[in-house]
Design an enzyme around this catalytic site. Structure first.
Site, PDB file in Angstrom:
ATOM      1  CG  HIS A  27      -0.662  -0.179   2.466  1.00 30.09           C
ATOM      2  ND1 HIS A  27      -0.139  -0.577   3.409  1.00 30.09           N
ATOM      3  CD2 HIS A  27      -0.374   1.380   2.649  1.00 30.09           C
ATOM      4  CE1 HIS A  27       0.401   0.401   4.531  1.00 30.09           C
ATOM      5  NE2 HIS A  27      -0.105   0.981   4.496  1.00 30.09           N
ATOM      6  CG  ASP A  56      -0.331  -3.984   2.815  1.00 26.34           C
ATOM      7  OD1 ASP A  56       0.232  -3.434   1.734  1.00 26.34           O
ATOM      8  OD2 ASP A  56      -1.462  -3.341   3.613  1.00 26.34           O
ATOM      9  CB  SER A 128       2.862   1.451   6.451  1.00 22.43           C
ATOM     10  OG  SER A 128       1.805   2.147   6.967  1.00 22.43           O
TER      11      SER A 128
END
Length: 210
Positions: A27, A56, A128
C-alpha cells in the site's frame, strides 16, 4: 505528467540483502511511478520487483548496495516477545530521522488473519513497511497498520489503545521464496541492548517516497 514528480506516498522499507533489495508494504508502493530514498545525502531510485496485494508486501530493488541489512527469524514471532519498531513517521513534521518504539507481540493473529500479529509498540503514518526486530536482532514482522479508531469506536464505544499490526516474518519469507530470493537468517542467541537494535535498524532501514 512524467515531467512532474508529485509526492503521493511516504513510508518505510528495510534492506534484506546486500544487492539493494528491500521489503515494504504494497500500500506504500502500489501507486508509485517512481520510488526514491535518500541515503547519506544522496538520492537513489527503486523499482518494484514484485508485490503481494493479499498480504500487503512489496519487494523493491534500489540502485544502492547496502552492506547493512537485516536477518529474519525463521521461527517467527513469539507471543509476549519484546520487539522494536523502526520507521519514519511524520517526516514532514518530525524531520527525516529514523524513529524507534518499543513493545511486545500482543497476539499471534490480527484483523481476522493468522498472517498478522498484534503489537502494542506505537506506530504512526510513515511507519508502514518498517521492520519489527526482536532482541536477537532479527526481523519477526513488517509494520502494516494501526487499529481503525472510528471502527472500534462505532463497534465498542471505546477508542482502541495500543492496538497495531504487523505482517509475520513467516509470511514475508514465503513471499521472498516465491521470488527466488535467498533468505538471510540468523540463529543468534545473543540478546542485544535497545541501543544496539536501534543502530541495526538505523543502518538498514530507509524512508521511501514517491
Amino acid at each position: 505528467d512524467d515531467k512532474k514528480l508529485l509526492k503521493i506516498a511516504s513510508g518505510t522499507a528495510f534492506f534484506i540483502d546486500n544487492k539493494g533489495r528491500a521489503i515494504s508494504n504494497n500500500h506504500v508502493s502500489n501507486l508509485c511511478k517512481k520510488i526514491k530514498t535518500k541515503i547519506n545525502g544522496n538520492f537513489y531510485e527503486g523499482n518494484v520487483l514484485s508485490y503481494d496485494e493479499a498480504n500487503d508486501l512489496s519487494l523493491i530493488e534500489f540502485e544502492y548496495n547496502n552492506d547493512n541489512f537485516l536477518y529474519f527469524d525463521l521461527d517467527g514471532p513469539k507471543l509476549g516477545e519484546d520487539v522494536i519498531a523502526i520507521g519514519f513517521p511524520f517526516v514532514n513534521v518530525l524531520r527525516e530521522d529514523v524513529k524507534i518504539t518499543k513493545g511486545i507481540v500482543s497476539a499471534l493473529s490480527g484483523l481476522g488473519s493468522y498472517s498478522l500479529i498484534q503489537i502494542d509498540a506505537e506506530i504512526q503514518p510513515g511507519n508502514s513497511g518498517g521492520p519489527l526486530i526482536n532482541y536477537n536482532g532479527n526481523v519477526v514482522g513488517v509494520v502494516v497498520a494501526r487499529a481503525n479508531e472510528e471502527f472500534f469506536l462505532e463497534e465498542t464505544g471505546v477508542l482502541p489503545q495500543n492496538i497495531n499490526f504487523g505482517i509475520k516474518s513467516d509470511t514475508a519469507i514465503q513471499f521472498l521464496k516465491a521470488q527466488k530470493i535467498k533468505i538471510q537468517s540468523s540463529f543468534s542467541v545473543r540478546k542485544y541492548e535497545t541501543t544496539e537494535i536501534a543502530e541495526l535498524g538505523q543502518k538498514s532501514t530507509i524512508h521511501i517516497q514517491c
